[in-house]
Scaffold this active site. Structure first.
Site, PDB file in Angstrom:
ATOM      1  CG  ASP A  85      47.797  48.732 211.489  1.00  0.00           C
ATOM      2  OD1 ASP A  85      47.814  47.756 210.345  1.00  0.00           O
ATOM      3  OD2 ASP A  85      46.871  48.619 212.138  1.00  0.00           O
ATOM      4  CD1 TRP A 142      46.946  45.349 213.560  1.00  0.00           C
ATOM      5  CD2 TRP A 142      45.727  44.927 215.354  1.00  0.00           C
ATOM      6  NE1 TRP A 142      46.645  43.945 213.691  1.00  0.00           N
ATOM      7  CE2 TRP A 142      45.611  43.826 214.414  1.00  0.00           C
ATOM      8  CE3 TRP A 142      44.865  44.995 216.561  1.00  0.00           C
ATOM      9  CZ2 TRP A 142      45.112  42.437 214.783  1.00  0.00           C
ATOM     10  CZ3 TRP A 142      44.013  43.837 216.705  1.00  0.00           C
ATOM     11  CH2 TRP A 142      44.306  42.761 215.904  1.00  0.00           C
ATOM     12  CG  ASP A 143      48.235  52.515 213.142  1.00  0.00           C
ATOM     13  OD1 ASP A 143      49.067  52.326 214.269  1.00  0.00           O
ATOM     14  OD2 ASP A 143      48.630  52.791 212.079  1.00  0.00           O
ATOM     15  CG  LEU A 144      41.823  52.850 212.782  1.00  0.00           C
ATOM     16  CD1 LEU A 144      40.603  52.290 211.783  1.00  0.00           C
ATOM     17  CD2 LEU A 144      41.666  54.479 212.508  1.00  0.00           C
ATOM     18  N   GLY A 167      44.541  54.295 218.994  1.00  0.00           N
ATOM     19  CA  GLY A 167      44.262  55.626 219.217  1.00  0.00           C
ATOM     20  C   GLY A 167      43.284  56.043 220.251  1.00  0.00           C
TER      21      GLY A 167
END
Lengths: 406, 406
Positions: A139, A168-170, A173
């Site tokens: 990220d 971006w990670d969230l 996921g």
């Protein structure tokens, strides 16, 4: 009243997770909190994220505890051939609802899709990778490339402003959870498994595209920094007489009119509109006239205490909120407490009581309460016995050879 | 080679969307880009988001075009009783894979779940709402309440820094897609529909909890602003000799060692470790020593041009990236072009060619190319005919009475 919930909506679904950090653990946890049986496999000393900050005074990771709730933990030394064999056996274990792998580890060697598929032909494997070419990225490196840090922060600031939330990670996921469910639906209809690739960088690029950033830049428009202003309509932060900060929104026409009536600026903005040739019923003209509008609201808010403003705004259904710190949120906001049915205080091993969130999806058929994250390797023997039918003696032998954790 | 894809993985699934802005349109678009038939119902003059910025010089919304790709558009005047009846009929139209509504409109009146369920007992309705009590909130008001604006931006900055990316909306949209698929799985197994509620504010609260922010605050730790520093390990932005900006990461041990070797600071950091009593192989100690480390890296980067740094970093597999503007991204980054198989240039009605992203999920069974957003009301007659079996004469009558758009 909702029925008491003992099984989540994804009851029966079995997923193996081999991962670290945010996106993959979050994707699998989302499924786990909906009732899927998620088995996370880690090295006996913990994976790359096992010590990730924030941590307790004793160095126990609150991050790890947060992203691995409601899962089972299996500790296997995958540096050994036997460990890799064992992990492959778990990934490809039999069962109609099993045979699903969510990982952010490269799909090669023991995680090569062909090799795994040779053991189970209908395997669903979802690999989160850095970019679409299979390169690595996180990220923190994706975000600078997207241009967002040059759009964030005060207009007078020079240099980039990183986001603190790994957005971006969230998003990735959650998208991984979507991808698994879509592929599982397909498998149930056709019997066909598959390898799904999901690149963190692609999620960011697609998001920018969906919001119009790419089309805007293609048309030669270079959006500058607009500070805390809501782009394309009216919205900004203001300081109250008692030094509080509030965010005030006039995005829709209804919100805008509420704000005008609440602050008594209806006539004033009509004047602005006439003088400057704007139709302030149009959101774009509100953005163009934002400095004039903001000057009025700033004076109005600066002359009143928060309590007074809150009463006026709420009676007029103004769209607004107060800025607060994380500490204030946790200490005194009822939404962040067990008064909110999403939250429950769980006893987290090595940490103590933690206010923990379940999945935000509030199903009509019920929502499982959050469970703590497991202790590392807590379910090793249980899972090997249940999924692979191993005897106590076999498990003890693996343990004595250091192939699995204690 | 992938098989040519003419039908997406969600082929057959039929969803009605009644929405505006980001989360609900994005959730439904995610499903549409995977092959679901998504029918968005809007007033004949367009919904609340039909003019949302960014816009073209002619005022056509690039935002709306971006968030409604691959859908069908039906224009119905739901201010009329006949229009509401028509919309209800579409929501509850027959078909095993139909009977799914995704909305961010309040579940009352004509969208009351009980009323809709009386027409179709196994309806799946997902309502995105502001908070868990059903109150309204938008990304711009949720974010201030979460504390994140006080953690973002330079440590010397006073006051909040809003995010520019509506991160909570984007996460919520993906989670809505997950919720629909989970409920659809449940319905196929049990025949049971349901009303799912998903609060934007709960998504934000849960995210903070999952990342450890809540647990940290419960333990009395008030995290300050750390600027562009990566929290809990080493990572920061630096300026090169030629004035470029780079982000450099030493999160994992492997990344950290690569960075040390690449910049020749291995001995120097050993010295720092000895002097200050830190073990810099530990990520937390790297965070504690970040100023000392950063001083070295700043001098090293400041003495070299970007091209030289890139060559050194890439040969040592350092985790890093360059900051660029959205314009640079769009103009010159191959990842943001048709060289990336996620992208395709589509002809968007009223806009022209737009580089458009499909769903980032790259399914082994294939990925549909992005389709443009429809013209408002483009599919009204088609959908009324297909879903409700209406004749041309019936449709013409509705049109002449202004119940549906032209």
């Amino acid at each position: 009243m909702k029925p008491a919930m003992t099984q989540g909506i994804l009851q029966g679904l079995r997923i193996v997770e081999i991962s670290a950090f945010v996106a993959a653990p979050l994707g699998a946890m989302t499924l786990a909190q909906m009732g899927a049986d998620v088995v996370r496999i880690d090295p006996p000393t913990g994976g790359l994220d096992y010590r990730r900050w924030p941590v307790t005074d004793d160095g126990v990771s609150l991050f790890w505890a947060g992203l691995n709730k409601s899962k089972r933990s299996v500790a296997i030394d995958i540096a050994t051939p036997q460990g890799r064999e064992l992990a492959q056996a778990l990934i490809t274990a039999p069962g109609d609802d099993a045979g699903i792998l969510l990982t952010n580890f490269p799909a090669r060697g023991w995680l090569d899709h062909g090799a795994l598929r040779a053991r189970r032909g209908d395997l669903i494997q979802l690999t989160i990778q850095g970019d679409h070419l299979g390169g690595s990225a996180v990220d923190y490196t994706v975000n600078p490339r997207m241009g967002v840090p040059y759009l964030t922060g005060p207009p007078t600031h020079e240099g980039p402003v990183n986001h603190v939330l790994p957005a971006w990670d969230l998003i990735t996921g959650q998208m991984a959870a979507t991808g698994i469910l879509a592929a599982e639906r397909h498998r149930r209809r056709t019997g066909e498994g598959q390898h799904i690739k999901l690149a963190l960088q692609d999620v960011a690029l697609a998001s920018l595209g969906h919001l119009g950033f790419i089309a805007e830049a293609q048309r030669g428009i270079e959006r500058p920094r607009y500070g805390n202003d809501l782009f394309g309509a009216f919205g900004r932060d203001f300081v109250t007489r008692d030094g509080e900060r509030i965010m005030v929104i006039g995005l829709t026409l209804k919100q805008w009119r509420s704000l005008c009536v609440a602050t008594g600026m209806t006539e004033h903005v009509e004047q602005i509109g006439r003088q400057r040739g704007f139709d302030l019923d149009r959101e774009g003209d509100r953005f163009r006239a934002r400095e004039d509008i903001a000057a009025f609201v700033a004076a109005w808010a600066g002359a009143r205490a928060l309590a007074e403003i809150a009463a006026i705004f709420d009676s007029h259904a103004v769209c607004w909120s107060r800025y607060q710190s994380v500490k204030e949120l946790v200490d005194s906001d009822a939404a962040c407490s067990e008064a909110n049915p999403m939250f429950r205080t769980v006893q987290q091993p090595g940490v103590g009581p933690v206010l923990s969130a379940s999945v935000p999806l509030d199903f009509g058929t019920g929502r499982l309460p959050p469970e703590p994250a497991p202790r590392l390797g807590e379910h090793t023997a249980q899972v090997l016995s249940q999924a692979l039918g191993m005897s106590e003696a076999e498990i003890e032998q693996l343990r004595s050879h250091g192939i699995i954790g204690a």
